[in-house]
Design an enzyme around this catalytic site. Structure first.
Site, short mmCIF file in Angstrom:
data_model
loop_
_atom_site.label_atom_id
_atom_site.label_comp_id
_atom_site.label_asym_id
_atom_site.label_seq_id
_atom_site.Cartn_x
_atom_site.Cartn_y
_atom_site.Cartn_z
N LYS A 1 31.49 5.85 11.74
CA LYS A 1 30.24 5.10 11.78
C LYS A 1 29.08 6.06 11.97
O LYS A 1 29.24 7.21 12.40
CB LYS A 1 30.26 4.05 12.90
CG LYS A 1 30.49 4.59 14.31
CD LYS A 1 29.23 5.11 15.00
CE LYS A 1 29.54 5.69 16.38
NZ LYS A 1 28.47 6.59 16.87
N ASP B 1 32.81 2.77 22.47
CA ASP B 1 32.50 2.31 21.12
C ASP B 1 33.74 1.93 20.31
O ASP B 1 33.64 1.64 19.12
CB ASP B 1 31.66 3.34 20.35
CG ASP B 1 32.33 4.71 20.26
OD1 ASP B 1 33.41 4.88 20.85
OD2 ASP B 1 31.75 5.59 19.61
#
Length: 268
Positions: free
Chosen positions: A8, A132
């Protein structure tokens, strides 16, 4: 079974305050990118974990993929498996590669052994592995707050744009990155800034880690400038570094200078 844990980028990253538990609250948009590792799961007589590709530092028995298996095994009667991770996404790059490996391991085990875990349940397990990790369960654009593990829907669609990731062969630890930040609330919430056209982001959508890391690692600022020079509509460091990315209207030719680094290009 095979799966391909993607990475990401952070589109904007504002560190708003330090928490009593030692972590930091933040505002950021996590956006999935197709650069991926390869994770394989094979039935076996006893559990084992092996890896190839980029060298993974630390004790292999504490790898996040191993911890994902152990986490589920504590609640389910999982049979032993052989897990093999081929590491491609750079480590210490601000791309969440290790977190993605853990989340995809959870999803793969859930599918392989028909555990029936919902998205919310998988996210709860993932949060226990890292701040995350939970993002990669759904793996779609999300506005993230608190430790980066609380998600809000975001109407941001960059499909059609090209992204160029540049990793300058420089790993920055999370501890080092956070040591230099000064938490503060932005005058305008990042969520509002992201609603403006992407062409305006250069002057408003900011990664707070750049303030402290660019003076220490001038190569990062140099890469960002080069990305704008070759036509990026927006460029930024991702996460706590050290990958710098540019978003372009169309595929680009990588200059010889940028080509010295580990570079990945693809569609968003």
């Amino acid at each position: 079974m095979l799966t391909f844990p993607t990475c990401k980028i952070n589109i904007g990253l504002r560190i708003t305050e330090k928490r009593p538990d030692g972590f930091h609250n933040l505002q950021s948009c996590f956006y999935p990118v197709g650069w991926s590792d390869v994770l394989e799961l094979i039935p076996a007589s006893e559990f084992s974990f092996t890896d190839s590709g980029l060298a993974i530092p630390g004790d292999p028995t504490k790898n996040l993929c191993v911890r994902a298996y152990q986490l589920l095994k504590a609640d389910f009667e999982l049979p032993p498996v052989q897990m093999h991770l081929h590491k491609i996404v750079p480590i210490g790059a601000g791309l969440g590669g290790g977190s993605s490996d853990a989340a995809f391991a959870l999803k793969l085990l859930n599918e392989r052994f028909a555990l029936g875990l919902t998205v919310a349940q998988l996210q709860d397990y993932a949060r226990r592995l890292g701040s995350d990790c939970a993002f990669f369960i759904e793996n779609k654009p999300m506005y993230c707050v608190e430790k980066g593990d609380v998600f809000q829907e975001v109407s941001l669609d960059l499909s059609g744009y090209t992204i160029l990731l540049v990793y300058p062969n420089l790993a920055i630890s999370t501890a080092e990155a956070y040591a230099g930040v000064r938490p503060r609330l932005p005058e305008t919430p990042l969520s509002e800034q992201l609603q403006a056209p992407i062409e305006t982001w250069r002057d408003s959508v900011h990664n707070d880690f750049e303030d402290s890391l660019f003076p220490v690692y001038p190569v990062l600022a140099d890469i960002k400038h080069q990305l704008y020079d070759i036509g990026a509509v927006y460029a930024s460091m991702s996460g706590s570094g050290s990958t710098v990315y540019g978003i372009f209207q169309a595929p680009v030719t990588v200059s010889n200078h940028l080509g010295r680094y580990n570079v990945w290009q693809g569609k968003l």
